[in-house]
Design an enzyme around this catalytic site. Structure first.
Site, PDB file in Angstrom:
ATOM      1  N   HIS A   1       3.468   1.414  11.813  1.00 48.97           N
ATOM      2  CA  HIS A   1       4.950   1.880  12.139  1.00 48.97           C
ATOM      3  C   HIS A   1       5.183   3.235  11.288  1.00 48.97           C
ATOM      4  O   HIS A   1       4.377   3.835  10.167  1.00 48.97           O
ATOM      5  CB  HIS A   1       5.911   1.011  11.314  1.00 48.97           C
ATOM      6  CG  HIS A   1       5.909  -0.347  12.033  1.00 48.97           C
ATOM      7  ND1 HIS A   1       6.308  -0.576  13.399  1.00 48.97           N
ATOM      8  CD2 HIS A   1       5.451  -1.687  11.627  1.00 48.97           C
ATOM      9  CE1 HIS A   1       6.158  -1.700  13.687  1.00 48.97           C
ATOM     10  NE2 HIS A   1       5.593  -2.454  12.553  1.00 48.97           N
TER      11      HIS A   1
ATOM     12  N   ASP B   1       2.772   6.247   1.988  1.00 45.65           N
ATOM     13  CA  ASP B   1       2.543   6.824   2.974  1.00 45.65           C
ATOM     14  C   ASP B   1       0.926   7.151   3.437  1.00 45.65           C
ATOM     15  O   ASP B   1       0.291   7.371   2.710  1.00 45.65           O
ATOM     16  CB  ASP B   1       3.031   8.391   2.725  1.00 45.65           C
ATOM     17  CG  ASP B   1       3.065   9.210   3.993  1.00 45.65           C
ATOM     18  OD1 ASP B   1       3.096   8.775   5.136  1.00 45.65           O
ATOM     19  OD2 ASP B   1       2.659  10.385   3.905  1.00 45.65           O
ATOM     20  N   HIS B   2       0.778   6.882   4.552  1.00 45.51           N
ATOM     21  CA  HIS B   2      -0.727   6.721   5.225  1.00 45.51           C
ATOM     22  C   HIS B   2      -1.533   5.893   4.544  1.00 45.51           C
ATOM     23  O   HIS B   2      -2.614   6.069   4.341  1.00 45.51           O
ATOM     24  CB  HIS B   2      -1.165   8.338   5.317  1.00 45.51           C
ATOM     25  CG  HIS B   2      -0.964   9.174   6.186  1.00 45.51           C
ATOM     26  ND1 HIS B   2       0.589   9.608   6.136  1.00 45.51           N
ATOM     27  CD2 HIS B   2      -1.371   9.592   7.487  1.00 45.51           C
ATOM     28  CE1 HIS B   2       0.740  10.295   7.308  1.00 45.51           C
ATOM     29  NE2 HIS B   2      -0.556  10.175   8.038  1.00 45.51           N
TER      30      HIS B   2
ATOM     31  N   GLU C   1      11.989   0.073  10.667  1.00 50.98           N
ATOM     32  CA  GLU C   1      10.452  -0.177  10.871  1.00 50.98           C
ATOM     33  C   GLU C   1      10.239   0.318  12.287  1.00 50.98           C
ATOM     34  O   GLU C   1       9.062   0.799  12.372  1.00 50.98           O
ATOM     35  CB  GLU C   1      10.405  -1.820  10.946  1.00 50.98           C
ATOM     36  CG  GLU C   1       8.888  -2.095  10.836  1.00 50.98           C
ATOM     37  CD  GLU C   1       8.573  -3.507  10.648  1.00 50.98           C
ATOM     38  OE1 GLU C   1       8.385  -3.788   9.417  1.00 50.98           O
ATOM     39  OE2 GLU C   1       8.800  -4.334  11.452  1.00 50.98           O
TER      40      GLU C   1
ATOM     41  N   CYS D   1       2.386  -9.276  15.380  1.00 49.70           N
ATOM     42  CA  CYS D   1       2.213  -8.659  14.207  1.00 49.70           C
ATOM     43  C   CYS D   1       1.289  -9.295  13.092  1.00 49.70           C
ATOM     44  O   CYS D   1       0.996  -8.923  12.143  1.00 49.70           O
ATOM     45  CB  CYS D   1       3.611  -9.182  13.213  1.00 49.70           C
ATOM     46  SG  CYS D   1       4.949  -8.128  14.320  1.00 49.70           S
TER      47      CYS D   1
ATOM     48  N   HIS E   1      -1.557  -3.335  12.595  1.00 45.26           N
ATOM     49  CA  HIS E   1      -0.864  -2.434  13.503  1.00 45.26           C
ATOM     50  C   HIS E   1      -0.137  -1.526  12.474  1.00 45.26           C
ATOM     51  O   HIS E   1      -0.208  -1.629  11.155  1.00 45.26           O
ATOM     52  CB  HIS E   1       0.074  -3.110  14.415  1.00 45.26           C
ATOM     53  CG  HIS E   1       1.150  -3.928  13.811  1.00 45.26           C
ATOM     54  ND1 HIS E   1       1.017  -5.019  13.164  1.00 45.26           N
ATOM     55  CD2 HIS E   1       2.268  -3.674  13.684  1.00 45.26           C
ATOM     56  CE1 HIS E   1       2.072  -5.651  12.469  1.00 45.26           C
ATOM     57  NE2 HIS E   1       2.894  -4.307  13.131  1.00 45.26           N
TER      58      HIS E   1
ATOM     59  N   HIS F   1       0.181  -2.294   8.544  1.00 43.86           N
ATOM     60  CA  HIS F   1       0.257  -3.622   7.875  1.00 43.86           C
ATOM     61  C   HIS F   1      -0.104  -4.596   8.788  1.00 43.86           C
ATOM     62  O   HIS F   1      -0.432  -4.336   9.967  1.00 43.86           O
ATOM     63  CB  HIS F   1       1.930  -3.711   7.207  1.00 43.86           C
ATOM     64  CG  HIS F   1       2.832  -4.018   8.225  1.00 43.86           C
ATOM     65  ND1 HIS F   1       3.985  -4.821   8.071  1.00 43.86           N
ATOM     66  CD2 HIS F   1       3.013  -3.914   9.689  1.00 43.86           C
ATOM     67  CE1 HIS F   1       4.823  -4.817   9.006  1.00 43.86           C
ATOM     68  NE2 HIS F   1       4.176  -4.252  10.294  1.00 43.86           N
TER      69      HIS F   1
END
Lengths: 136, 136, 136, 136, 136, 136
Positions: D43, D81-82, D126, D35, D41, D16
């Protein structure tokens, strides 16, 4: 002489995508699956840096872990943290940022900054369930 | 013969101060920083004791972990737990209680109590991010 | 309005001793046992600070966790980390530094620094197996 | 009647970027710092979904956690996801993917799929040190 | 008055089988799946017992966690640890030992042993990813 | 050549009982204590499977961890998960299911399925505080 290992744990958060530019989209999808998302996904990476050597009798330290922490921050975290590994980190311009390749890149950077009298070993957690070590 | 390692995790809580009595206050502050507080600070230490040997075919054990736990309690925890390492533990009367020195002291105590047919290795976590191993 | 909680985890390492100066040594030993060691023992304290409030539509934040982390460092960690709670922290001059009293002290300090439009709740781990929350 | 809570933990890995399109680059950098990296980047997100209700006397379950796990996979993990939250997830087309906004989006999706006789609460990590809860 | 919560974590290892004796084998298999193995399976259960009350100004304690630990050992661990919940624990003779039913049984036992001036809440982890709380 | 280790963590839940059928009940009780309960007890087992080898320059992988996860599921979890090790798993028909014997059984199964160009090492956690490794 007695050799003791000292380990410092650090972490960084990064985005990446796994793919081989010499392959077709179908081949990349077959091998890398969800990790091949062209828009990237990401991880919280936990990094354990281990130095082995003799205890300095004056300090009782093998290596000052505050100094090691600062070294990891300067050499690794400033390069990797909150970055896109594929786009922002020069070492992965032509190298797929798998956990295996990342751990070797980190080792090679730190090995040049740490006196060879210390053995060096790196452990990198990509997720809680997938992690790598180098050298093995 | 097949050798298997068995590991028991125990923990203790202790206070300590890092300093070298041969140095000036300034030197101690420069090297040990916050860890040099003359009033002490403290940690929850996690201790992993690893024995390697052959499986006894009668029990299926390398070493009974209940017996190992009792041994660690008697030899290490009674000496270290809820203690001031500098003031209460004789081994640190003239030895700086760094994690490196603590792990060697623990090894030396346990090595004398465990049959030499077993290899012994100690891992000690001073914090979640700083830990040591001996032998390396 | 929708209220969301945001939590920041920090940690500090400190020494302490539990005792009541109005009691005899025997009474202190009976109630506080090993925690009454006059030479102190210590812990790695994990601190979770939770703020609850509405999401700011401009930032998507309830409260910037980087700002919260800096606030905790300035107001709590500088006061508690690598300290002897009994000797170095004024709040415990006449207050027994149990986990319960520590969590109330931390709450009272932070409550004055955080806008009352945010609810505040503190969780403090003294060990992995003993922890406290305030308010309940 | 007795109400019990049952909690299922799942996880997803995503990329994100935090920014407000109505702000200048300087404003975004000032508020979101690292960020705000335009290359993203990422998580490892840990997700805890909590349902509260009465125990069914026939099964002894409040809610079958296998069914809850399958529901989370179908409604949340397949979406998140991913993925790149900014680019791949429609809910964040005009919403900054902060942890606060993500947890509300997850709640709103699951709330529509779970009988209102159950209370619902979501916790989202996070990182190990930054997490959120909704409702508070 | 200020109320603080104190929490003690304990654990036990037990075998169990989930089934409803009024159902056919097919029904039990459909609802409970692998958990219906007539030969049993097992878990490491982590138990968090939380008491909320006022701080005693003489001790600084809400409730002595050593006393709480001993109480949990005597009332719960001696009954559950290294046991088959279905066969060895009377409370589950006619009650399916789901996590939900176990947490209510533990609450009911401890509630009778702890002064009603303290609020009581139990959290029970059956696995790292499945856990329950009572009261909700 | 550079060798890197990759590790995949999986888990299973199982019941077991420790005993030696050639011994009297008294001998079994003396050696195995609570673990000798004839009605069984159980554990959440965490399994770490480590392969060491060279990085494939085309994929950047030593071994695809998705493939390794599927292999562990097919060869180990289908055999062990939600089972009674003594009654349901043929390998323990005449072998005491201690952690030491389990880790060797898992190694022997996986060793036959993984190319010998990879080194193989297994770590098995029976509880958070008791774990084993093979080869040592």
């Amino acid at each position: 002489m007695k050799k003791v290992s000292v380990i410092r744990k650090e972490h960084f958060n990064a985005a990446h995508r796994l793919f081989n530019p010499e392959w077709t989209d179908e081949q990349n999808q077959e091998i890398f699956g969800k990790c091949n998302n062209p828009n990237y996904h990401g991880h919280n990476y936990d990094l354990h840096v281990k130095l082995s050597g003799e205890i300095d009798p004056k300090t009782g330290y093998v290596f000052d872990l505050k100094v090691l922490s600062d070294l990891i921050k300067a050499e690794i975290l400033d390069l990797f943290d909150h970055k896109n590994l594929n786009l922002d980190v020069p070492q992965f311009k032509n190298l797929n940022p798998t956990a295996e390749n990342i751990v070797v890149v980190i080792y090679d950077i730190l090995r040049q900054k740490i006196d060879t009298k210390f053995d060096l070993k790196i452990k990198l957690f990509e997720t809680e369930r997938n992690y790598v070590e180098y050298p093995d």
